[in-house]
Design a protein around this motif. Sequence first.
Motif: not given
Length: 118
Positions: A34-47
């Motif tokens: 939610h924090n990333i999306v609220e900044k208008g960015k896409q979320v990238d993941f490293y698992f």
Amino acid sequence: MIQILNSDKENVIAARITGTISKKDVEKIHPLIHNIVEKGKQVDFYFEMEDFDGYTLKGFWEDIKADAAHISDYGKMAFVGEKKWQEWTAKATDFFTSSEVRFFELENKEVATQWIKA
């Protein structure tokens, strides 16, 4: 268990995943998304998955719900693991999303880190 790792890039959620993922583990990631999306960015993941056994039923359901709600918010996904089924999971994720998804062997985690930052 999900352990959140530090990331140099503000839109990357990096995590080390071991053992079994529970609903509580998945809920740790929700505010980060939610924090990333609220900044208008896409979320990238490293698992980074080491000794990862899978999900509890409630953990799996919680992950499915989060993904369904945010699937259009996801960008790149790096799955770093040690087992063939983890590679298959990455391929299935790539098939069902518009995200760019790649699997890396555990010994290539530096390559994965560079890819997710690019």
